[in-house]
Write a protein that holds these residues in place. Structure first.
Motif, mmCIF file in Angstrom:
data_model
loop_
_atom_site.group_PDB
_atom_site.id
_atom_site.type_symbol
_atom_site.label_atom_id
_atom_site.label_comp_id
_atom_site.label_asym_id
_atom_site.label_seq_id
_atom_site.Cartn_x
_atom_site.Cartn_y
_atom_site.Cartn_z
ATOM 1 N N LYS A 104 61.625 40.020 31.224
ATOM 2 C CA LYS A 104 62.769 39.280 30.665
ATOM 3 C C LYS A 104 63.883 39.079 31.677
ATOM 4 N N LYS A 105 64.017 40.001 32.606
ATOM 5 C CA LYS A 105 65.045 39.879 33.651
ATOM 6 C C LYS A 105 64.538 39.089 34.851
ATOM 7 N N ARG A 106 63.315 38.537 34.730
ATOM 8 C CA ARG A 106 62.666 37.741 35.776
ATOM 9 C C ARG A 106 62.374 38.540 37.047
ATOM 10 N N VAL A 107 62.046 39.805 36.823
ATOM 11 C CA VAL A 107 61.607 40.661 37.921
ATOM 12 C C VAL A 107 60.082 40.635 37.918
ATOM 13 N N GLY A 108 59.492 40.371 39.081
ATOM 14 C CA GLY A 108 58.042 40.264 39.187
ATOM 15 C C GLY A 108 57.366 41.604 39.399
ATOM 16 N N SER A 109 56.154 41.713 38.879
ATOM 17 C CA SER A 109 55.338 42.903 39.106
ATOM 18 C C SER A 109 53.875 42.484 39.172
ATOM 19 N N ILE A 110 53.075 43.335 39.799
ATOM 20 C CA ILE A 110 51.634 43.086 39.917
ATOM 21 C C ILE A 110 50.907 44.256 39.266
ATOM 22 N N ILE A 111 49.970 43.923 38.391
ATOM 23 C CA ILE A 111 49.200 44.936 37.661
ATOM 24 C C ILE A 111 47.719 44.693 37.942
ATOM 25 N N GLU A 112 47.000 45.770 38.272
ATOM 26 C CA GLU A 112 45.553 45.658 38.486
ATOM 27 C C GLU A 112 44.823 46.349 37.349
ATOM 28 N N GLN A 113 43.750 45.718 36.889
ATOM 29 C CA GLN A 113 42.936 46.269 35.808
ATOM 30 C C GLN A 113 41.463 46.101 36.164
ATOM 31 N N PRO A 114 40.568 46.786 35.434
ATOM 32 C CA PRO A 114 39.137 46.618 35.698
ATOM 33 C C PRO A 114 38.729 45.142 35.544
ATOM 34 N N PRO A 115 37.685 44.716 36.259
ATOM 35 C CA PRO A 115 37.304 43.298 36.242
ATOM 36 C C PRO A 115 36.763 42.819 34.899
ATOM 37 N N THR A 116 37.090 41.580 34.567
ATOM 38 C CA THR A 116 36.555 40.918 33.378
ATOM 39 C C THR A 116 35.232 40.244 33.725
ATOM 40 N N PHE A 117 35.144 39.697 34.951
ATOM 41 C CA PHE A 117 33.968 38.933 35.376
ATOM 42 C C PHE A 117 33.076 39.769 36.280
ATOM 43 N N LYS A 118 31.750 39.642 36.066
ATOM 44 C CA LYS A 118 30.779 40.339 36.917
ATOM 45 C C LYS A 118 30.385 39.484 38.115
ATOM 46 N N ASN A 119 30.500 38.149 37.982
ATOM 47 C CA ASN A 119 30.076 37.236 39.045
ATOM 48 C C ASN A 119 31.245 36.402 39.536
ATOM 49 N N ALA A 120 31.205 36.090 40.825
ATOM 50 C CA ALA A 120 32.206 35.208 41.414
ATOM 51 C C ALA A 120 31.961 33.784 40.920
ATOM 52 N N SER A 121 32.913 32.912 41.172
ATOM 53 C CA SER A 121 32.791 31.498 40.849
ATOM 54 C C SER A 121 31.524 30.936 41.483
ATOM 55 N N ASP A 122 30.881 29.984 40.806
ATOM 56 C CA ASP A 122 29.656 29.368 41.331
ATOM 57 C C ASP A 122 29.884 28.767 42.719
ATOM 58 N N VAL A 123 31.044 28.171 42.935
ATOM 59 C CA VAL A 123 31.344 27.554 44.232
ATOM 60 C C VAL A 123 31.455 28.630 45.312
ATOM 61 N N ILE A 124 32.060 29.767 44.985
ATOM 62 C CA ILE A 124 32.178 30.875 45.944
ATOM 63 C C ILE A 124 30.779 31.390 46.303
ATOM 64 N N ILE A 125 29.910 31.507 45.309
ATOM 65 C CA ILE A 125 28.538 31.950 45.552
ATOM 66 C C ILE A 125 27.812 30.940 46.435
ATOM 67 N N GLU A 126 27.986 29.635 46.142
ATOM 68 C CA GLU A 126 27.357 28.584 46.953
ATOM 69 C C GLU A 126 27.856 28.631 48.398
ATOM 70 N N MET A 127 29.154 28.881 48.570
ATOM 71 C CA MET A 127 29.711 28.973 49.923
ATOM 72 C C MET A 127 29.091 30.128 50.694
ATOM 73 N N LYS A 128 28.921 31.263 50.014
ATOM 74 C CA LYS A 128 28.283 32.421 50.663
ATOM 75 C C LYS A 128 26.875 32.055 51.125
ATOM 76 N N GLU A 129 26.119 31.380 50.226
ATOM 77 C CA GLU A 129 24.746 31.015 50.535
ATOM 78 C C GLU A 129 24.675 30.046 51.718
ATOM 79 N N LYS A 130 25.645 29.133 51.810
ATOM 80 C CA LYS A 130 25.659 28.142 52.892
ATOM 81 C C LYS A 130 26.344 28.659 54.153
ATOM 82 N N GLY A 131 26.925 29.860 54.081
ATOM 83 C CA GLY A 131 27.595 30.422 55.235
ATOM 84 C C GLY A 131 28.941 29.759 55.537
ATOM 85 N N ILE A 132 29.560 29.194 54.492
ATOM 86 C CA ILE A 132 30.864 28.546 54.678
ATOM 87 C C ILE A 132 31.956 29.591 54.482
ATOM 88 N N SER A 133 32.862 29.684 55.451
ATOM 89 C CA SER A 133 33.961 30.629 55.309
ATOM 90 C C SER A 133 35.285 29.865 55.387
#
Length: 134
Positions: A104-133
């Motif tokens: 409410k005071k517009r102070v930022g914070s970062i919170i980490e929690q356990p992952p919701t997703f087991k797999n990366a984005s399809d495009v990220i997976i495709e990039m790994k396969e093609k060796g694109i960095s």
């Protein structure tokens, strides 16, 4: 204290997750009041000639607008939307979920929690396969 340095730190997590191949999804959400702009979804895409880009889909009440940007351009485009109208940015990776929040005071914070997703984005997976960095 301004929230911008903390949002910049959050964006470093976004960049790192793309480089590490763990990026699943990014959403700007939780608006202040009833706004025309409801969410912004950020997803990786490969354009012609396997050029990496981020697709920003802005969902309004009556329409959706998509634009394409580099990682650094996307930060410049998205940063002004924090605090007006969005209070939350959610990064989903295969390692953890990272949330940037403004209180409410517009102070930022970062919170980490356990992952919701087991797999990366399809495009990220495709990039790994093609060796694109990034």
């Amino acid at each position: 204290m301004s929230y911008e340095p903390i949002f910049a730190q959050f964006w470093e997590s976004v960049k790192q997750s793309i480089q590490n191949g763990t990026y699943a999804k990014l959403t700007l959400a939780k608006t202040i009041g009833d706004t025309e702009l409801k969410n912004i979804y950020v997803r990786p895409v490969l354009l012609e000639d396997d050029v990496f880009s981020l697709s920003l889909s802005a969902k309004y009440k009556t329409e959706e607008i998509e634009s394409f940007h580099t990682i650094d351009e996307a930060f410049i485009v998205l940063a002004p939307y924090m605090n007006n109208p969005f209070l939350t940015a959610l990064l989903f990776t295969t390692e953890n979920d990272i949330t940037f929040k403004l209180n409410k005071k517009r102070v930022g914070s970062i919170i980490e929690q356990p992952p919701t997703f087991k797999n990366a984005s399809d495009v990220i997976i495709e990039m790994k396969e093609k060796g694109i960095s990034i």
